[in-house]
Design a protein around this motif. Structure first.
Motif, PDB file in Angstrom:
ATOM      1  N   SER A  73       0.906  -1.221  -0.039  1.00 49.20           N
ATOM      2  CA  SER A  73       0.100  -0.075  -0.138  1.00 49.20           C
ATOM      3  C   SER A  73       0.885   1.228   0.152  1.00 49.20           C
ATOM      4  O   SER A  73       0.545   2.078  -0.681  1.00 49.20           O
ATOM      5  N   VAL A  74       2.004   1.228   0.786  1.00 52.29           N
ATOM      6  CA  VAL A  74       2.813   2.303   0.796  1.00 52.29           C
ATOM      7  C   VAL A  74       3.504   2.702  -0.773  1.00 52.29           C
ATOM      8  O   VAL A  74       3.678   3.727  -0.930  1.00 52.29           O
ATOM      9  N   GLU A  75       3.946   1.501  -1.124  1.00 51.02           N
ATOM     10  CA  GLU A  75       4.635   1.523  -2.401  1.00 51.02           C
ATOM     11  C   GLU A  75       3.686   2.127  -3.444  1.00 51.02           C
ATOM     12  O   GLU A  75       4.218   2.585  -4.522  1.00 51.02           O
ATOM     13  N   HIS A  76       2.376   1.640  -3.462  1.00 48.39           N
ATOM     14  CA  HIS A  76       1.438   1.825  -4.563  1.00 48.39           C
ATOM     15  C   HIS A  76       1.095   3.607  -4.554  1.00 48.39           C
ATOM     16  O   HIS A  76       1.371   4.086  -5.792  1.00 48.39           O
ATOM     17  N   GLY A  77       0.731   4.148  -3.644  1.00 50.01           N
ATOM     18  CA  GLY A  77       0.131   5.522  -3.700  1.00 50.01           C
ATOM     19  C   GLY A  77       1.165   6.648  -3.605  1.00 50.01           C
ATOM     20  O   GLY A  77       2.038   6.845  -2.775  1.00 50.01           O
ATOM     21  N   ASN A 105       3.698   3.146   9.647  1.00 50.68           N
ATOM     22  CA  ASN A 105       3.898   2.119   8.512  1.00 50.68           C
ATOM     23  C   ASN A 105       4.388   3.190   7.340  1.00 50.68           C
ATOM     24  O   ASN A 105       5.294   2.289   6.440  1.00 50.68           O
ATOM     25  N   ILE A 106       4.021   4.245   6.975  1.00 51.80           N
ATOM     26  CA  ILE A 106       4.146   5.022   5.857  1.00 51.80           C
ATOM     27  C   ILE A 106       5.898   5.062   6.101  1.00 51.80           C
ATOM     28  O   ILE A 106       6.522   4.992   5.192  1.00 51.80           O
ATOM     29  N   THR A 111      10.007   4.934  -0.029  1.00 53.51           N
ATOM     30  CA  THR A 111      11.099   5.202  -0.682  1.00 53.51           C
ATOM     31  C   THR A 111      11.337   6.199  -1.523  1.00 53.51           C
ATOM     32  O   THR A 111      12.477   6.585  -1.673  1.00 53.51           O
ATOM     33  N   GLY A 112      10.267   7.047  -1.670  1.00 46.09           N
ATOM     34  CA  GLY A 112      10.205   8.227  -2.397  1.00 46.09           C
ATOM     35  C   GLY A 112       9.373   8.994  -1.965  1.00 46.09           C
ATOM     36  O   GLY A 112       8.680   8.965  -0.857  1.00 46.09           O
ATOM     37  N   PHE A 113       9.348  10.381  -2.543  1.00 42.18           N
ATOM     38  CA  PHE A 113       8.151  11.380  -1.963  1.00 42.18           C
ATOM     39  C   PHE A 113       6.759  11.047  -1.902  1.00 42.18           C
ATOM     40  O   PHE A 113       6.533  10.415  -2.908  1.00 42.18           O
ATOM     41  N   LYS A 114       6.164  11.292  -0.780  1.00 38.51           N
ATOM     42  CA  LYS A 114       4.857  11.041  -0.642  1.00 38.51           C
ATOM     43  C   LYS A 114       4.073  12.211  -0.030  1.00 38.51           C
ATOM     44  O   LYS A 114       4.854  13.060   0.666  1.00 38.51           O
ATOM     45  N   SER A 143      17.335   7.416   6.204  1.00 37.20           N
ATOM     46  CA  SER A 143      16.752   7.987   4.852  1.00 37.20           C
ATOM     47  C   SER A 143      16.290   9.280   5.076  1.00 37.20           C
ATOM     48  O   SER A 143      15.803   9.889   5.828  1.00 37.20           O
ATOM     49  N   ASP A 144      16.788   9.970   4.135  1.00 37.63           N
ATOM     50  CA  ASP A 144      16.536  11.580   3.776  1.00 37.63           C
ATOM     51  C   ASP A 144      15.422  11.776   2.767  1.00 37.63           C
ATOM     52  O   ASP A 144      15.286  12.787   2.066  1.00 37.63           O
ATOM     53  N   VAL A 145      14.521  10.832   2.360  1.00 35.05           N
ATOM     54  CA  VAL A 145      13.331  10.867   1.778  1.00 35.05           C
ATOM     55  C   VAL A 145      12.639  11.993   2.072  1.00 35.05           C
ATOM     56  O   VAL A 145      12.188  11.984   3.455  1.00 35.05           O
ATOM     57  N   ASN A 146      12.044  12.898   1.215  1.00 40.74           N
ATOM     58  CA  ASN A 146      11.012  13.986   1.663  1.00 40.74           C
ATOM     59  C   ASN A 146       9.446  13.510   1.644  1.00 40.74           C
ATOM     60  O   ASN A 146       9.088  12.548   1.022  1.00 40.74           O
ATOM     61  N   PHE A 147       8.876  14.267   2.146  1.00 36.43           N
ATOM     62  CA  PHE A 147       7.290  14.214   2.266  1.00 36.43           C
ATOM     63  C   PHE A 147       6.577  15.486   2.782  1.00 36.43           C
ATOM     64  O   PHE A 147       7.265  16.234   3.120  1.00 36.43           O
ATOM     65  N   SER A 148       5.375  15.318   2.660  1.00 39.54           N
ATOM     66  CA  SER A 148       4.451  16.490   3.127  1.00 39.54           C
ATOM     67  C   SER A 148       3.154  16.085   3.691  1.00 39.54           C
ATOM     68  O   SER A 148       2.543  14.946   3.178  1.00 39.54           O
ATOM     69  N   VAL A 149       2.905  16.523   4.616  1.00 40.32           N
ATOM     70  CA  VAL A 149       1.643  16.068   5.562  1.00 40.32           C
ATOM     71  C   VAL A 149       0.612  17.163   5.223  1.00 40.32           C
ATOM     72  O   VAL A 149       0.720  18.474   5.079  1.00 40.32           O
TER      73      VAL A 149
END
Length: 469
Positions: A73-77, A105-106, A111-114, A143-149
């Protein structure tokens, strides 16, 4: 677009199905294997008009997937909607354990921007907690992956959720003013573009304001309901007709007609817990929301008004009395029994020794489950409830008919048949479905909410199709 929905409860399932209907590829995650099996076999665990057809159509088209596989599920979206439950904790605050577990879990698998979207109704400041949990998991993996909430609260009415989602009156989105927030804003703009073709429906704001907007909206609606219920109780005392008052008030464009109906109290999954949660949040900041405290108290008392009218008519001891009850769900077009006024009414009637025959068009199975739990401390009570297949099956030998939910099927009954089957022609109308004058002419002793018998034959308004003329 690739979308993940975490949680297949009411909000998650409707959101996922509707986004799939627009052509997105939606992966719906749930940790309950039984629920996933039901959904993959074509079943729907909730009652919502039109939802089953949309789910079936998009599963067949390959746009909608249900699974318990968290990593997949995390890999998909690219966009991860958190739509899990936020039940009230013991102190009335929203329990965020499921929201934070989803965030954890996320962070564990991304592994990439979410873009992580808080779709659940959450207190102000939750996005910061979600952000911290995800960052903690990423740091643990170095991990230095970026994300936004992002905050994107839902405004769905049970029973009309598909229409509300597909034709929204507003879309509220809160984003941070950061490079990651700007990227999230563009993805969210792309996702909701189909809803803004004719005119812009999206309200962009900061995250905390978006979180606050959801609670503020529900608190206002709950306030209007409790306000009218309190006025209705006074109207019964002074001999006024609350329905005439409603029409007079609602004609003022500053007030309007929505949510001005008097009744036997509100219930459901939103108003009760959201009012409590907002009040609890205020206490965290040493502020008292006195109006909302009163709203909650009025609603608590309003759920006992119907039984109070019954007791006034038949006496405190209802042993040997039998009542027909129409409507169990907290509102029409749903099987939701959470905080339903019917639960309070039935517990009081049964505690006083009465027996009841009950009918609801869709909530019978859920009602049996909930009432068995409610009445666990009254061993013989459940044996004094008859669940019947039709409204008319509930009537024979009943001392009165009690209406609790305003289903359309109850609005135009065969009054001759109702009167003939009841032991006594008495109706307690908890939703003001009928006009006192009409009931009097049909030979019924009628008790509405805020529509006392003293004024039934002296109303001065004339009605045409439910509107004053």
């Amino acid at each position: 677009m690739k979308i993940t929905i975490i949680g297949t409860g009411y909000v998650g399932l409707v959101t996922g199905a509707c986004l799939a209907e627009l052509g997105n590829h939606v992966f719906c995650l749930d940790v309950d294997p039984g629920k996933v099996v039901i959904l993959n076999n074509g079943g729907i665990p909730i009652h919502e008009p039109g939802l089953a057809e949309i789910v079936a159509r998009n599963r067949k088209a390959g746009h909608l997937t249900f699974s318990t596989d968290i990593q997949a599920s995390v890999e998909h979206g690219d966009i991860q909607f958190i739509a899990v439950g936020t039940p009230p904790d013991e102190d009335g605050s929203a329990d965020l354990q499921y929201v934070l577990a989803a965030a954890r879990n996320i962070g564990r698998y991304m592994t990439g921007f979410k873009v992580i979207v808080d779709k659940s109704t959450v207190p102000v400041g939750t996005s910061a907690k979600v952000h911290a949990v995800i960052r903690h998991e990423l740091d643990a993996r170095q991990s230095d992956v970026n994300f936004s909430v992002v905050s994107n609260p839902e405004f769905l009415k049970e029973g009309a959720a598909i229409e509300d989602f597909m034709r929204p009156d507003r879309i509220v989105i809160g984003c941070d003013n950061t490079p990651e927030g700007d990227k999230a804003r563009e993805l969210m703009r792309k996702l909701y573009k189909p809803f803004n073709r004719h005119h812009e429906r999206t309200f962009w704001m900061d995250v905390r304001s978006a979180e606050f907007t959801k609670y503020a909206a529900n608190a206002m609606l709950a306030t209007r309901i409790s306000f009218m219920n309190e006025l209705a109780n006074l109207a019964d005392k002074v001999g006024a007709d609350i329905e005439a008052v409603r029409l007079g008030m609602g004609s003022d464009p500053r007030i309007g007609y929505s949510f001005l109906y008097a009744g036997c109290g509100y219930g459901g999954s939103c108003f009760p817990k959201d009012v409590q949660a907002l009040e609890r949040s205020a206490r965290d900041f040493d502020q008292q929301l006195l109006i909302l405290r009163a709203v909650e108290a009025v609603n608590h008392n309003q759920k006992r008004v119907l039984c109070g009218k019954i007791v006034s008519r038949f006496g405190e001891d209802l042993t040997g009395r039998h009542f027909a009850v129409w409507g169990l769900a907290f509102k029409p077009n749903t099987d939701d029994m959470r905080e339903a006024p019917s639960r309070v009414l039935l517990a009081e009637l049964l505690t006083r020794g009465a027996s009841v025959a009950v009918h609801d068009p869709v909530a019978m199975q859920e009602a049996q489950r909930v009432l068995a739990r409610d009445l666990a401390e009254l061993p013989d009570a459940i044996s004094r409830i008859w669940f019947v297949d039709s409204p008319y099956d509930a009537l024979p030998q009943a001392d009165a008919l009690v209406i609790v939910t305003e289903w359309k099927a109850f609005r135009s009954p065969d009054f001759d048949q109702v009167r003939q089957q009841l032991k006594q022609p008495v109706i307690f109308d908890g939703r003001n479905l009928f006009e006192p004058e009409t009931m009097a002419e049909a030979g019924f002793e009628y008790y509405g909410i805020g529509r006392s018998a003293t004024h039934a034959l002296s109303a001065t308004l004339t009605y045409s199709s439910g509107r004053p003329t």
